[in-house]
Design a protein around this motif. Structure first.
Motif, PDB file in Angstrom:
ATOM      1  N   PRO A 147      -3.748  -1.316  -1.625  1.00 45.78           N
ATOM      2  CA  PRO A 147      -3.229  -2.640  -1.256  1.00 45.78           C
ATOM      3  C   PRO A 147      -2.025  -3.080  -2.093  1.00 45.78           C
ATOM      4  CG  PRO A 147      -5.619  -2.702  -1.493  1.00 45.78           C
ATOM      5  CD  PRO A 147      -5.175  -1.362  -1.971  1.00 45.78           C
ATOM      6  N   TYR A 148      -1.909  -2.536  -3.294  1.00 44.20           N
ATOM      7  CA  TYR A 148      -0.784  -2.927  -4.159  1.00 44.20           C
ATOM      8  C   TYR A 148       0.550  -2.334  -3.709  1.00 44.20           C
ATOM      9  CZ  TYR A 148      -4.256  -4.699  -7.447  1.00 44.20           C
ATOM     10  OH  TYR A 148      -5.268  -5.395  -8.031  1.00 44.20           O
ATOM     11  N   ALA A 149       0.506  -1.430  -2.736  1.00 44.22           N
ATOM     12  CA  ALA A 149       1.749  -0.812  -2.274  1.00 44.22           C
ATOM     13  C   ALA A 149       2.725  -1.865  -1.763  1.00 44.22           C
ATOM     14  CB  ALA A 149       1.452   0.225  -1.195  1.00 44.22           C
ATOM     15  N   ASP A 150       2.186  -2.980  -1.275  1.00 39.02           N
ATOM     16  CA  ASP A 150       3.053  -4.031  -0.745  1.00 39.02           C
ATOM     17  C   ASP A 150       3.192  -5.221  -1.697  1.00 39.02           C
ATOM     18  OD1 ASP A 150       3.694  -2.781   1.793  1.00 39.02           O
ATOM     19  OD2 ASP A 150       1.548  -3.023   2.230  1.00 39.02           O
ATOM     20  N   ASP A 151       2.753  -5.004  -2.938  1.00 39.84           N
ATOM     21  CA  ASP A 151       2.839  -6.060  -3.944  1.00 39.84           C
ATOM     22  C   ASP A 151       4.112  -5.846  -4.762  1.00 39.84           C
ATOM     23  OD1 ASP A 151       2.627  -7.295  -6.487  1.00 39.84           O
ATOM     24  OD2 ASP A 151       0.438  -7.414  -6.302  1.00 39.84           O
ATOM     25  N   ALA A 184       5.443  -7.187  -7.378  1.00 37.11           N
ATOM     26  CA  ALA A 184       5.357  -7.130  -8.841  1.00 37.11           C
ATOM     27  C   ALA A 184       4.795  -5.784  -9.286  1.00 37.11           C
ATOM     28  CB  ALA A 184       4.484  -8.273  -9.354  1.00 37.11           C
ATOM     29  N   PHE A 185       3.753  -5.328  -8.586  1.00 39.16           N
ATOM     30  CA  PHE A 185       3.158  -4.028  -8.899  1.00 39.16           C
ATOM     31  C   PHE A 185       4.202  -2.921  -8.702  1.00 39.16           C
ATOM     32  CE2 PHE A 185       0.906  -0.115  -7.914  1.00 39.16           C
ATOM     33  CZ  PHE A 185      -0.172  -0.106  -8.804  1.00 39.16           C
ATOM     34  N   ALA A 186       4.911  -3.005  -7.583  1.00 41.37           N
ATOM     35  CA  ALA A 186       5.919  -1.986  -7.268  1.00 41.37           C
ATOM     36  C   ALA A 186       6.990  -1.935  -8.358  1.00 41.37           C
ATOM     37  CB  ALA A 186       6.542  -2.256  -5.912  1.00 41.37           C
ATOM     38  N   ALA A 187       7.370  -3.111  -8.834  1.00 49.59           N
ATOM     39  CA  ALA A 187       8.404  -3.154  -9.874  1.00 49.59           C
ATOM     40  C   ALA A 187       7.889  -2.471 -11.144  1.00 49.59           C
ATOM     41  CB  ALA A 187       8.796  -4.596 -10.162  1.00 49.59           C
ATOM     42  N   GLU A 188       6.623  -2.710 -11.455  1.00 49.01           N
ATOM     43  CA  GLU A 188       6.048  -2.050 -12.643  1.00 49.01           C
ATOM     44  C   GLU A 188       5.942  -0.551 -12.441  1.00 49.01           C
ATOM     45  OE1 GLU A 188       2.849  -3.545 -15.210  1.00 49.01           O
ATOM     46  OE2 GLU A 188       2.731  -5.220 -13.789  1.00 49.01           O
ATOM     47  N   TRP A 189       5.536  -0.182 -11.251  1.00 43.66           N
ATOM     48  CA  TRP A 189       5.400   1.242 -10.896  1.00 43.66           C
ATOM     49  C   TRP A 189       6.741   1.954 -11.125  1.00 43.66           C
ATOM     50  CZ3 TRP A 189       0.958   3.757  -9.494  1.00 43.66           C
ATOM     51  CH2 TRP A 189       1.058   5.010  -8.885  1.00 43.66           C
ATOM     52  N   ARG A 190       7.787   1.294 -10.660  1.00 47.41           N
ATOM     53  CA  ARG A 190       9.137   1.853 -10.799  1.00 47.41           C
ATOM     54  C   ARG A 190       9.547   1.928 -12.267  1.00 47.41           C
ATOM     55  NH1 ARG A 190      10.722  -0.779  -6.318  1.00 47.41           N
ATOM     56  NH2 ARG A 190      11.340  -2.625  -7.497  1.00 47.41           N
ATOM     57  N   ALA A 191       9.229   0.868 -12.993  1.00 45.38           N
ATOM     58  CA  ALA A 191       9.609   0.826 -14.411  1.00 45.38           C
ATOM     59  C   ALA A 191       8.897   1.936 -15.193  1.00 45.38           C
ATOM     60  CB  ALA A 191       9.275  -0.538 -14.999  1.00 45.38           C
ATOM     61  N   ILE A 192       7.655   2.203 -14.804  1.00 45.32           N
ATOM     62  CA  ILE A 192       6.887   3.263 -15.469  1.00 45.32           C
ATOM     63  C   ILE A 192       7.516   4.620 -15.190  1.00 45.32           C
ATOM     64  CG2 ILE A 192       4.693   4.529 -15.304  1.00 45.32           C
ATOM     65  CD1 ILE A 192       3.392   1.660 -14.962  1.00 45.32           C
ATOM     66  N   LYS A 193       7.849   4.838 -13.924  1.00 43.93           N
ATOM     67  CA  LYS A 193       8.488   6.123 -13.584  1.00 43.93           C
ATOM     68  C   LYS A 193       9.787   6.271 -14.379  1.00 43.93           C
ATOM     69  CE  LYS A 193       7.215   8.831 -10.813  1.00 43.93           C
ATOM     70  NZ  LYS A 193       6.338  10.005 -11.117  1.00 43.93           N
TER      71      LYS A 193
END
Ligand code: Z16
Length: 828
Positions: free
Chosen positions: A516-520, A522-531
């Motif tokens: 469900p976080y795929a469309d969140d 804020a989560f996506a931004a963190e995911w990207r920052a981690i990568k």
């Protein structure tokens, strides 16, 4: 403290020994008493060794309780027999299992030390070639975490897989002296040493009770000494054992020679015996038929079976219920001599009648096949086999005679099929077929992904399938989320835990809860920052190892795996050269900036594979230094790809290259590590790629290339690579460029062996798949430009990778093959 004291005090002792103060005290004690140093003069290795000993001490109690429980419960124990265990560094993983990483970090920092620096000190035991050995390591991790009684049995090679350096673009092999500074994770158990016979001849005789028997009079005897390492499950009380055997000269033998006055001869024999476990054979998917290799295989298998028989006795169980106590898994055919060895031990040494012994043997063994490549199938010239294992050859003849009788009932009158089934290949020079021995001696046979298992039944083992369809099953590989996510990618682990809790570490199927976080946003931004943070870390490693500077904002497109023609790293090389050609002919071409990252070892005698490395580095050299490219393309070859390097690579990857010719890669496991860490796959319909695509969805997977069926059809029609090389095409230009010596300072002969082969034979059909591959990369290019959509796909990809945990795989093996269950450890 007395024994009684220690057991009473144990629960208290257990918790307090993990406190920061006692960790610090234990560490300083080891520094002083084990390493003989003070903090002021300690080397980095002294510090690492002391920390490792401190951690090992904290595993000993549960290790001990585990074997006591298993012994007391007489629990069915899985014996995973593998010539390779590619464990990777222990320290980080053991800290993770114990749950003390944080306290240790603080304890070290209070002493002015940096845990990460200490972690980097460990030399990983590279006791494997690639996927097969790493699978064994993931499997024993999962067995321990699932609390299943298990022992990993293997060889303690003094030299593991060679250390690779790249000089002038070529692979250079260096020895891997991993034991140089000591191995703090092992305990030698001289008291459990066993004797292994080799060579000589057999004699028939009648024993005192009038029984007909066979005596093996060996040419030499070697001692096998076990070295045990603890394999702690994740946050459970189970700590299983990895038991690796080292060959030593037997004292009796030395003494005998010595008495004849031949001291130097005796020492020489000692050296010869110890050669047995000297070095790992560095070939992954081809065999050389070397006598020493057969001796290695027999050595570790005999040691392990004798050890299991000792345990059986220790548990007070009769040999005739051996199969109730042990389920033995053959990791490929390397340990398949075990079928004949267990028969020999039961018949010759324990006087069990043949039929009973055969029953026990078959109920004990099961066999995993890892490849369909004909050059990887083990067969031993009969005469070599007789020279090393005369008694086993007799036993194999007897197994074969009985088996072929059974086969003749199944396939009445079909003698060509009988010849195909035989354990002995008699079509020319005679060979013992090890896969056939494994099939006949096992109650279960499995492939390592669904396509692979189907192809096994249809081609390689079709006659066995016709005879025993119920023996065949499919067990898709998996990898451990402990090492490959929690340990390698702590940033991602932390984010996931914050959102769904930490249950995913023991139950990776729960990773779906992040979907469900795929469309969140804020989560996506963190995911990207981690990568991005992971990419920066990898970029600095690349700079350190190769001197090449890469842009962390470019797409990290990665292919790490053994270098092999069937894996087609040169398909990727052709495509990179084509991109370069495009950039040169259209100066301002708007392409997505990419960093192509390669890593992997070529078997030292595999000239074509070594030339593939040279091709990649040569193309890279030109591209990386051409100002016209303006850093839009970079090509990096990381030297010495290993578990340690992998732990930095998978978390930083955005595109995972899984481009083998369909039908050739049995499963692949790197593909799973990438997917779990959020890299999208560009891949063919091969091995577990197919199942990854099924799980993540076809719109989250970049598919190209022929299917296995299409490959067969094309080959049947007669494949002509030239048909695929249209005169005006980009590929044609690229091949001409390479052929002309453009990437080899005008040396037009250098890459001829590769290029000519592509044009004339192309057994791995690069030319047939090229257009589809290049077109697929254009789609990747477009997709990457939409950062949000890409990130969404990346999250979905990880969220839907739940199937690919080795816990799932081990659960299936336990239910369907081993009939093994969890046995919770009782604390003393
Ligand atoms: C090996 O790593 C594999 C097969 C083989 O015959 C010998 C070695 Cl050393 C690999 C397969 O190539 C790979 O597809 C598979 O994922 C892996 O074994 C584990 O099953």
């Amino acid at each position: 403290m007395s024994a009684a004291d220690s057991s009473v005090a144990h629960p208290e002792h257990d918790r307090s020994s993990l406190s920061r103060e006692s960790l610090k005290r234990a560490f300083l004690d080891h520094l002083l008493y084990t390493q003989g140093k003070s903090l002021e003069i300690a080397s980095k290795n002294d510090l690492y060794q002391s920390l490792a000993h401190t951690v090992r001490d904290r595993l000993v109690r549960s290790w001990f309780d585990t074997s006591a429980t298993h012994q007391k419960r007489n629990a069915r124990t899985v014996a995973y027999l593998s010539a390779e265990f590619l464990m990777g560094p222990y320290l980080g993983n053991n800290l993770l299992s114990l749950g003390i990483s944080h306290e240790i970090r603080l304890a070290m920092s209070e002493l002015g030390l940096d845990l990460d620096e200490l972690l980097r000190q460990e030399e990983e035991p590279g006791l494997g070639n690639g996927g097969l050995g790493r699978l064994a390591a993931c499997f024993i991790d999962s067995l321990a975490t699932l609390e299943v009684p298990a022992i990993g049995y293997g060889i303690r090679y003094e030299y593991g897989i060679f250390y690779q350096t790249i000089m002038d673009g070529w692979q250079v092999e260096n020895t891997d002296a991993w034991l140089r500074y000591g191995n703090p994770w092992e305990i030698q158990h001289a008291e459990w040493a066993v004797q292994v016979k080799l060579g000589g001849h057999t004699e028939q005789y009648t024993d005192d009770s009038g029984r007909f028997r066979v005596r093996w009079v060996p040419e030499k005897t070697v001692a096998g000494v076990p070295f045990d390492s603890p394999i702690p499950g994740y946050r459970v009380d189970t700590t299983n054992t990895l038991r690796l055997w080292r060959a030593e000269a037997t004292e009796a033998f030395d003494f005998h020679t010595f008495n004849r006055g031949d001291y130097l001869g005796a020492v020489n024999k000692k050296v010869t015996s110890e050669n047995l476990t000297k070095v790992l054979y560095p070939n992954d998917e081809s065999v050389q038929g070397k006598e020493l290799r057969l001796e290695q295989q027999y050595f570790f298998v005999s040691c392990s079976l004798q050890d299991m028989l000792r345990l059986q006795q220790h548990r007070g169980q009769p040999v005739t219920s051996f199969h109730k106590s042990f389920a033995i898994q053959l990791n490929d055919t390397h340990p398949s001599i075990g079928v004949a060895e267990l028969m020999r031990l039961l018949i010759d040494e324990h006087l069990v009648p043949w039929d009973r012994a055969w029953d026990i043997t078959r109920q004990t063994f099961s066999y995993t096949n890892h490849t369909l490549l004909p050059e990887a199938l083990e067969r031993w010239p009969l005469e070599l086999f007789r020279r090393v294992l005369p008694r086993h050859l007799e036993i194999i003849f007897e197994i074969n005679a009985r088996f072929l009788n059974e086969a003749r009932i199944h396939f009445f009158g079909d003698e060509t099929r009988i010849a195909r089934l035989s354990l002995i290949d008699e079509s020319g020079e005679r060979y013992v077929r090890m896969a056939h021995l494994a099939c006949v001696g096992s109650h279960a046979i499995n492939g390592v992904a669904d396509l692979h298992s189907e192809l096994l039944k249809r081609d390689l083992l079709k006659d066995f399938y016709a005879m025993w369809p119920d023996k065949f099953t499919s067990m898709t590989n998996g990898v451990t989320p402990r090492r490959w996510v929690a340990l390698s990618n702590p940033r991602m682990g932390k984010l996931v835990t914050r959102c769904i809790g930490d249950g995913w570490i023991k139950d990776w199927s729960r990773i779906r809860e992040i979907e469900p976080y795929a469309d969140d946003a804020a989560f996506a931004a963190e995911w990207r920052a981690i990568k991005r943070a992971n990419k920066i870390d990898l970029a600095s490693l690349l700079l350190r190892k190769t001197g090449i500077k890469v842009d962390p904002d470019s797409m990290f497109d990665v292919q790490v795996k053994r270098i092999h023609e069937y894996k087609r790293q040169h398909l990727s090389a052709l495509h990179i050269a084509a991109l370069y050609h495009r950039v040169k002919s259209q100066r301002n071409l708007d392409i997505t900036p990419r960093t192509f990252i390669f890593g992997g070892k070529a078997a030292p005698g595999y000239m074509r594979a070594k030339l593939m490395i040279k091709l990649i580095t040569a193309i890279g050299d030109v591209i990386n230094h051409d100002p016209d490219v303006r850093d839009r393309i970079k090509v990096v070859f990381i030297p010495n790809f290993s578990v340690t390097v992998g732990q930095c690579v998978y978390p930083a990857a955005e595109l995972s290259e899984q481009i083998s010719l369909a039908g050739k890669e049995a499963s692949g496991t790197g593909n799973m590590k990438f997917a779990m860490n959020g890299a999208l796959t560009i891949g063919t319909m091969d091995g577990a790629n197919i199942e990854i695509r099924d799980e993540v969805g076809e719109d989250v997977f970049f598919l190209f290339g022929l299917t296995a069926e299409e490959v067969y059809a094309l080959r049947r029609e007669g494949y002509r690579p030239m048909d695929f090389l249209r005169r005006d095409g980009e590929l044609h230009a690229v091949i001409e460029l390479i052929r002309s010596g453009f990437f080899s300072r005008g040396d037009s002969a250098l890459f001829a062996p590769l290029i000519d082969d592509l044009l004339n034979h192309d057994p791995y059909m690069l030319l047939a798949d090229y257009d589809s591959y290049a077109a697929c990369h254009s789609r990747v290019d477009q997709a990457y430009r939409d950062t949000q959509a890409w990130t969404r796909m990346s999250i979905l990809n990880t969220a839907r990778s739940g199937k690919f945990s080795s816990d799932r795989a081990i659960g299936e093996y336990c239910d369907r093959i081993w009939k093994a269950r969890a046995v919770p450890v009782e604390k003393r």
